[in-house]
Design a protein around this motif. Structure first.
Motif, PDB file in Angstrom:
ATOM      1  N   LEU A   1       4.559   3.308   1.630  1.00 53.17           N
ATOM      2  CA  LEU A   1       3.840   4.528   1.244  1.00 53.17           C
ATOM      3  C   LEU A   1       3.071   5.137   2.410  1.00 53.17           C
ATOM      4  O   LEU A   1       2.855   6.333   2.462  1.00 53.17           O
ATOM      5  CB  LEU A   1       2.828   4.202   0.133  1.00 53.17           C
ATOM      6  CG  LEU A   1       3.359   4.115  -1.292  1.00 53.17           C
ATOM      7  CD1 LEU A   1       2.262   3.616  -2.215  1.00 53.17           C
ATOM      8  CD2 LEU A   1       3.844   5.470  -1.764  1.00 53.17           C
TER       9      LEU A   1
ATOM     10  N   TYR B   1      -0.095   1.957  -4.993  1.00 53.66           N
ATOM     11  CA  TYR B   1      -0.715   2.391  -3.737  1.00 53.66           C
ATOM     12  C   TYR B   1      -1.829   1.501  -3.262  1.00 53.66           C
ATOM     13  O   TYR B   1      -2.253   1.584  -2.120  1.00 53.66           O
ATOM     14  CB  TYR B   1      -1.147   3.850  -3.828  1.00 53.66           C
ATOM     15  CG  TYR B   1      -2.402   4.117  -4.633  1.00 53.66           C
ATOM     16  CD1 TYR B   1      -2.347   4.135  -6.013  1.00 53.66           C
ATOM     17  CD2 TYR B   1      -3.616   4.357  -4.006  1.00 53.66           C
ATOM     18  CE1 TYR B   1      -3.475   4.397  -6.758  1.00 53.66           C
ATOM     19  CE2 TYR B   1      -4.754   4.617  -4.742  1.00 53.66           C
ATOM     20  CZ  TYR B   1      -4.680   4.635  -6.112  1.00 53.66           C
ATOM     21  OH  TYR B   1      -5.790   4.883  -6.836  1.00 53.66           O
TER      22      TYR B   1
ATOM     23  N   SER C   1      15.771   7.745  -4.506  1.00 49.80           N
ATOM     24  CA  SER C   1      15.322   8.144  -5.849  1.00 49.80           C
ATOM     25  C   SER C   1      16.137   9.338  -6.350  1.00 49.80           C
ATOM     26  O   SER C   1      16.430   9.434  -7.539  1.00 49.80           O
ATOM     27  CB  SER C   1      13.828   8.465  -5.848  1.00 49.80           C
ATOM     28  OG  SER C   1      13.590   9.724  -5.267  1.00 49.80           O
TER      29      SER C   1
ATOM     30  N   PRO D   1       3.944   5.060  -7.591  1.00 49.73           N
ATOM     31  CA  PRO D   1       3.513   4.212  -6.471  1.00 49.73           C
ATOM     32  C   PRO D   1       2.608   3.049  -6.887  1.00 49.73           C
ATOM     33  O   PRO D   1       1.875   3.147  -7.863  1.00 49.73           O
ATOM     34  CB  PRO D   1       2.719   5.204  -5.604  1.00 49.73           C
ATOM     35  CG  PRO D   1       2.177   6.203  -6.565  1.00 49.73           C
ATOM     36  CD  PRO D   1       3.199   6.322  -7.658  1.00 49.73           C
TER      37      PRO D   1
ATOM     38  N   ARG E   1      -6.082  -3.236  -5.906  1.00 50.33           N
ATOM     39  CA  ARG E   1      -7.339  -3.545  -6.611  1.00 50.33           C
ATOM     40  C   ARG E   1      -7.127  -3.507  -8.118  1.00 50.33           C
ATOM     41  O   ARG E   1      -6.465  -2.594  -8.609  1.00 50.33           O
ATOM     42  CB  ARG E   1      -8.411  -2.496  -6.286  1.00 50.33           C
ATOM     43  CG  ARG E   1      -8.896  -2.526  -4.878  1.00 50.33           C
ATOM     44  CD  ARG E   1      -9.901  -1.420  -4.673  1.00 50.33           C
ATOM     45  NE  ARG E   1      -9.330  -0.111  -4.956  1.00 50.33           N
ATOM     46  CZ  ARG E   1     -10.045   0.975  -5.192  1.00 50.33           C
ATOM     47  NH1 ARG E   1     -11.350   0.923  -5.208  1.00 50.33           N
ATOM     48  NH2 ARG E   1      -9.461   2.144  -5.417  1.00 50.33           N
ATOM     49  N   PRO E   2      -7.721  -4.449  -8.838  1.00 48.34           N
ATOM     50  CA  PRO E   2      -7.737  -4.268 -10.290  1.00 48.34           C
ATOM     51  C   PRO E   2      -8.521  -3.002 -10.586  1.00 48.34           C
ATOM     52  O   PRO E   2      -9.533  -2.728  -9.942  1.00 48.34           O
ATOM     53  CB  PRO E   2      -8.503  -5.492 -10.802  1.00 48.34           C
ATOM     54  CG  PRO E   2      -8.580  -6.438  -9.661  1.00 48.34           C
ATOM     55  CD  PRO E   2      -8.472  -5.635  -8.411  1.00 48.34           C
TER      56      PRO E   2
ATOM     57  N   LYS F   1      12.930   8.101  -0.684  1.00 48.97           N
ATOM     58  CA  LYS F   1      12.916   9.406  -1.375  1.00 48.97           C
ATOM     59  C   LYS F   1      14.355   9.827  -1.697  1.00 48.97           C
ATOM     60  O   LYS F   1      14.655  10.252  -2.813  1.00 48.97           O
ATOM     61  CB  LYS F   1      12.225  10.436  -0.470  1.00 48.97           C
ATOM     62  CG  LYS F   1      12.159  11.835  -1.046  1.00 48.97           C
ATOM     63  CD  LYS F   1      11.141  11.913  -2.153  1.00 48.97           C
ATOM     64  CE  LYS F   1      10.916  13.292  -2.690  1.00 48.97           C
ATOM     65  NZ  LYS F   1      12.068  13.942  -3.261  1.00 48.97           N
TER      66      LYS F   1
ATOM     67  N   MET G   1       9.487   8.077  -9.507  1.00 50.18           N
ATOM     68  CA  MET G   1       8.777   7.320  -8.470  1.00 50.18           C
ATOM     69  C   MET G   1       7.335   7.133  -8.957  1.00 50.18           C
ATOM     70  O   MET G   1       6.644   8.109  -9.258  1.00 50.18           O
ATOM     71  CB  MET G   1       8.793   8.129  -7.173  1.00 50.18           C
ATOM     72  CG  MET G   1       8.440   7.354  -5.967  1.00 50.18           C
ATOM     73  SD  MET G   1       9.875   6.870  -5.043  1.00 50.18           S
ATOM     74  CE  MET G   1      10.235   8.369  -4.168  1.00 50.18           C
TER      75      MET G   1
ATOM     76  N   TYR H   1     -10.795  -0.574 -12.935  1.00 55.16           N
ATOM     77  CA  TYR H   1     -11.679  -0.532 -14.103  1.00 55.16           C
ATOM     78  C   TYR H   1     -12.065   0.903 -14.369  1.00 55.16           C
ATOM     79  O   TYR H   1     -12.310   1.631 -13.429  1.00 55.16           O
ATOM     80  CB  TYR H   1     -12.939  -1.360 -13.851  1.00 55.16           C
ATOM     81  CG  TYR H   1     -12.663  -2.797 -13.576  1.00 55.16           C
ATOM     82  CD1 TYR H   1     -12.129  -3.612 -14.571  1.00 55.16           C
ATOM     83  CD2 TYR H   1     -12.909  -3.345 -12.330  1.00 55.16           C
ATOM     84  CE1 TYR H   1     -11.853  -4.937 -14.309  1.00 55.16           C
ATOM     85  CE2 TYR H   1     -12.636  -4.680 -12.076  1.00 55.16           C
ATOM     86  CZ  TYR H   1     -12.112  -5.466 -13.072  1.00 55.16           C
ATOM     87  OH  TYR H   1     -11.830  -6.766 -12.826  1.00 55.16           O
TER      88      TYR H   1
ATOM     89  N   PRO I   1       7.317   2.187  -5.060  1.00 57.06           N
ATOM     90  CA  PRO I   1       7.069   1.930  -3.641  1.00 57.06           C
ATOM     91  C   PRO I   1       5.671   1.366  -3.428  1.00 57.06           C
ATOM     92  O   PRO I   1       4.706   1.821  -4.042  1.00 57.06           O
ATOM     93  CB  PRO I   1       7.204   3.324  -3.002  1.00 57.06           C
ATOM     94  CG  PRO I   1       6.944   4.291  -4.108  1.00 57.06           C
ATOM     95  CD  PRO I   1       7.259   3.625  -5.396  1.00 57.06           C
TER      96      PRO I   1
ATOM     97  N   VAL J   1       0.597   7.566 -13.518  1.00 54.13           N
ATOM     98  CA  VAL J   1       0.640   7.904 -12.092  1.00 54.13           C
ATOM     99  C   VAL J   1       0.644   6.699 -11.165  1.00 54.13           C
ATOM    100  O   VAL J   1       0.871   6.840  -9.972  1.00 54.13           O
ATOM    101  CB  VAL J   1      -0.514   8.840 -11.675  1.00 54.13           C
ATOM    102  CG1 VAL J   1      -0.426  10.164 -12.372  1.00 54.13           C
ATOM    103  CG2 VAL J   1      -1.868   8.202 -11.894  1.00 54.13           C
TER     104      VAL J   1
END
Lengths: 291, 189
Positions: B63, B92, B81, B90, B95-96, B78, B88, B98, B58, B105
């Protein structure tokens, strides 16, 4: 950004990384400055925690102060450029835009204007944060022209007096005679008068400082943001040493900043009469608003 | 090294180069075929129910509770799934990360293959990811993994997904869940 875009849907909260959930639950978003802010650093989830900066980096410390001082983090955008600083700034939980080689103030001009058109009923803060090279050398024309045009955003220059992450070349902000790794003969002209340039170009609030006192540093940042919302461009010129290029032992970084405070980074604050009146209003309304 | 996908290291925008386009309204795309939406939904449910480590990714549009539609979709995804026995993970933010993401996760559009390789995901659904980032991620997944990707898009779909179903709003997701329940029963899962 806005609060709505960072509140997880209840069904998904458990799938989000722990770090993010903590930021939503215990971060500064939507909370009063008196509950979070620089005075309470360490007691809430801060916007920037992990970063890849060098050990003892004074710039990383000041960047943490910037983010802790934001009056409106959920409606703030930062813009930076090449340099050490963006490595930490881009890891903060505030949208960051990477400007190419010094164009951060030109980008900020457009973004500020677009925000005012797109969100006329909401206050969005735009802050450019770049080093001395990005701001006063490579980005000089765009920095100056944004000020001449009276663009309403805050400019923060992290001045370490050297090109720190490219091996130690002299910058316009290095002092005369500075011998650096890539400037072995010593710089043969003086430090650019950034504060005077900002005042001449029309900034309504300008501060030069070495940030040894976090409350004083935060107060300057917040004042600059409040003045930029209503009056015009604001500028903070801050000393953030590069302990690698200037070979300052890590335990002596704070001592060095204290010495700078007595020397060329002695605290100086300029404000127009309108800015002075604005601060008086804000600071009398709520004593904690700017502190 | 994981198996490469159908595009391998193609230097061009892969699916469009092969003549694939997003489906017209009312239709869906399964690999190279335009099919009716319901046919695609059945096949997607079958693949998700029969593939190893099927996962739903998602994105920010579902989200976060930024609109009533988003909240409804979150509840339905939900449920989806659970029906599909899918994990699941995410996406979220975009951004790359680093020095690196934690592939257990999260999934990131700049290197989605890491999450797919690490978790050995053989089928996945992208949903609620903004189209321009879904396009980036799906291209990488298509070339660098053998994962069967499904783009459930609220707009016009994604040619780089192995299966793409377009114009998916809350009521369409509810319909997909019903179909998935039927398929699950047929498969005896």
């Amino acid at each position: 950004m806005s609060l709505r875009y960072m509140t997880p849907a209840s069904k998904f909260k458990r799938y989000l990384p722990k770090d993010y959930v903590e930021l939503v639950d215990y971060g500064p978003f939507g909370r009063k400055y008196s509950e979070v802010g620089v005075k309470n650093m360490g007691a809430y989830k801060e916007l920037v925690e992990e970063h890849p900066m060098c050990s003892g980096c004074w710039m990383a410390y000041y960047i943490k102060i910037i983010f802790a001082a934001l009056p409106n983090p959920e409606d703030t955008v930062t813009i930076g450029t090449a340099g050490c600083g963006r490595l930490a700034i881009s890891q903060a939980a505030v949208p960051f835009i990477y400007g190419n080689y010094g164009d951060q103030n030109a980008m900020a001009s457009g973004i500020t204007r677009a925000f005012r058109l797109r969100f006329p009923d909401r206050q969005k803060d735009v802050i450019t944060i770049a080093g001395d090279g990005g701001m006063m050398d490579i980005g000089f024309s765009m920095t100056m022209h944004a000020w001449f045009r009276r663009e309403r955003f805050t400019t923060i220059m992290l001045d370490n007096e050297v090109y720190g992450n490219t091996g130690g070349q002299e910058s316009g902000m290095s002092v005369e005679g500075a011998v650096l790794k890539m400037s072995p003969k010593g710089k043969n002209f003086g430090k650019m008068p950034a504060m005077q340039l900002a005042i001449t170009a029309g900034c309504v609030y300008v501060v030069k400082m070495s940030p040894t006192n976090i409350n004083k540093a935060a107060k300057a940042i917040r004042r600059a943001i409040f003045a930029a919302r209503n009056l015009g461009p604001t500028f903070i010129h801050v000393y953030t040493s590069c302990n690698i290029e200037y070979s300052i032992p890590t335990p002596d970084v704070f001592k060095d900043a204290k010495e700078m405070e007595k020397g060329r980074f002695a605290f100086e604050e300029f404000m127009t009469p309108e800015a002075k009146e604005l601060f008086a209003q804000i600071e009398s309304k709520t004593k904690r608003e700017v502190s | 090294m994981a198996n490469l996908g159908p595009a391998h290291y193609a230097p061009y925008p892969v699916a469009t180069y092969d003549g694939l386009l997003t489906p017209p309204e009312g239709k869906a795309m399964l690999l190279t075929d335009m099919v009716d939406e319901e046919v695609a939904m059945r096949e997607v449910a079958r693949v998700m129910l029969t593939s190893e480590n099927a996962t739903i990714f998602p994105g920010p549009q579902v989200l976060y509770a930024w609109s009533e539609e988003a909240k409804k979709k979150a509840t339905l995804i939900k449920e989806m799934s659970e029906v599909l026995n899918a994990k699941m993970i995410p996406m979220y933010d975009y951004r790359p990360k680093y020095p690196k993401i934690d592939p257990e996760v999260e999934i990131n559009p700049n290197h989605p293959n890491l999450t797919i390789w690490h978790n050995e995901i053989k089928a996945c659904i992208f949903i609620g990811v903004h189209c321009h980032y879904a396009n980036v991620a799906l291209k990488i997944v298509r070339s660098e993994t053998d994962c069967y990707t499904v783009g459930m898009c609220a707009l016009s779909g994604h040619e780089d997904a192995m299966a793409t179903i377009r114009d998916q709003h809350a009521e369409d997701l509810a319909r997909f869940i019903e179909i998935a329940k039927e398929v699950k029963q047929e498969l005896g899962k």
